[in-house]
Design an enzyme around this catalytic site. Structure first.
Site, PDB file in Angstrom:
ATOM      1  N   GLY A  12      -3.264  -2.870  11.596  1.00  0.00           N
ATOM      2  CA  GLY A  12      -3.113  -4.307  11.479  1.00  0.00           C
ATOM      3  C   GLY A  12      -4.389  -5.117  11.585  1.00  0.00           C
ATOM      4  N   THR A  13      -5.519  -4.559  11.153  1.00  0.00           N
ATOM      5  CA  THR A  13      -6.767  -5.331  11.218  1.00  0.00           C
ATOM      6  C   THR A  13      -6.728  -6.515  10.255  1.00  0.00           C
ATOM      7  OG1 THR A  13      -7.823  -3.802   9.665  1.00  0.00           O
ATOM      8  CG2 THR A  13      -8.186  -3.400  12.023  1.00  0.00           C
ATOM      9  N   ASN A  14      -6.122  -6.324   9.078  1.00  0.00           N
ATOM     10  CA  ASN A  14      -5.983  -7.455   8.159  1.00  0.00           C
ATOM     11  C   ASN A  14      -4.987  -8.471   8.694  1.00  0.00           C
ATOM     12  OD1 ASN A  14      -7.746  -7.191   5.817  1.00  0.00           O
ATOM     13  ND2 ASN A  14      -6.649  -5.290   5.416  1.00  0.00           N
ATOM     14  N   LEU A  94       6.418  -1.478  -3.509  1.00  0.00           N
ATOM     15  CA  LEU A  94       7.574  -2.378  -3.525  1.00  0.00           C
ATOM     16  C   LEU A  94       8.471  -2.087  -4.718  1.00  0.00           C
ATOM     17  CD1 LEU A  94       5.857  -5.762  -2.599  1.00  0.00           C
ATOM     18  CD2 LEU A  94       7.071  -4.183  -1.088  1.00  0.00           C
ATOM     19  N   ASN A 108      -1.736  -8.878  -2.273  1.00  0.00           N
ATOM     20  CA  ASN A 108      -2.192  -7.643  -1.647  1.00  0.00           C
ATOM     21  C   ASN A 108      -3.714  -7.651  -1.594  1.00  0.00           C
ATOM     22  OD1 ASN A 108      -2.004  -4.863  -0.710  1.00  0.00           O
ATOM     23  ND2 ASN A 108      -2.742  -4.261  -2.727  1.00  0.00           N
ATOM     24  N   HIS A 110      -6.948  -5.019  -1.637  1.00  0.00           N
ATOM     25  CA  HIS A 110      -7.294  -3.639  -1.996  1.00  0.00           C
ATOM     26  C   HIS A 110      -8.778  -3.415  -1.709  1.00  0.00           C
ATOM     27  CE1 HIS A 110      -6.952   0.191  -4.028  1.00  0.00           C
ATOM     28  NE2 HIS A 110      -8.075  -0.084  -4.662  1.00  0.00           N
TER      29      HIS A 110
END
Length: 198
Positions: A12-14, A94, A108, A110
């Site tokens: 969960g760093t983002n 998804l 998203n 990337h």
């Protein structure tokens, strides 16, 4: 009020970068409303709990049929009346229900400069290993809209980052996160909240 859901699968760093930006007032008229994890013990859930953000775990591995996972995920997002879905290290593709229900409302991040080093199988350290094996001198990060093609949606933001001679996949990953992902993802969310992108 724009309700944001963040989909995660790991540390969960983002997500933390998004939380920090939200607390700093960077998301106009928006609320981090929900964090959904596809892994039950993802540390990202702890980050969400620390900020009193609602969490749901929908374990991908419990669904043999991807369409069942798609249905449950879509229902969870709709029930919370989510306006923007952010994939932040979410390692599941998804399905059509989510994609259709949230068309042009899923973004998203990337860890490469799309269209290079992207698509099925390119995630996490695999991306940075491939970059180093190819010998490219510049990599980066990309934020894009999500559609039915993996990493194939419209590009919102990109940032180039130099590959250094002594880089390992891990050192490169950290630099791409710090100098790219953690800056671009909150910026793209802010742009969405202001109506600057769609």
């Amino acid at each position: 009020m724009i309700k944001i859901a963040v989909l995660v699968s790991g540390g969960g760093t983002n997500l933390q970068a998004l939380i920090d930006a939200w607390k700093d007032g960077q998301f106009e008229n928006a609320q981090l409303s929900l964090v959904i994890s596809s892994v039950k013990d993802a540390y990202a859930l702890t980050r969400a709990h620390n900020e009193n953000i609602k969490t749901i775990t929908i374990e991908r591995k419990k669904y043999t049929d991807i369409s069942d996972f798609d249905t449950v995920l879509s229902a969870a997002l709709s029930e919370e009346k989510i306006d923007l879905v952010v994939l932040a290290g979410f390692l599941s593709v998804l399905g059509p229900k989510v994609l259709k229900s949230f068309e042009n409302k899923i973004i998203n991040v990337h860890p490469a400069l799309i269209p290079s080093f992207c698509g099925k199988g390119f995630y996490g350290l695999r991306v940075h290993k491939a970059v180093l094996e190819k010998g490219v001198k510049v990599t980066g990060a990309t934020v894009h809209f999500v559609n039915e093609e993996v990493d194939g949606g419209k590009i919102i933001l990109q940032k180039a980052i130099d590959v250094l001679p002594d880089d390992t996949p891990k050192t490169l990953q950290l630099r791409v996160m710090q100098e790219g992902e953690w800056i671009l993802l909150p910026k793209a969310v802010s742009m969405f909240c202001k109506g600057e992108i769609n």
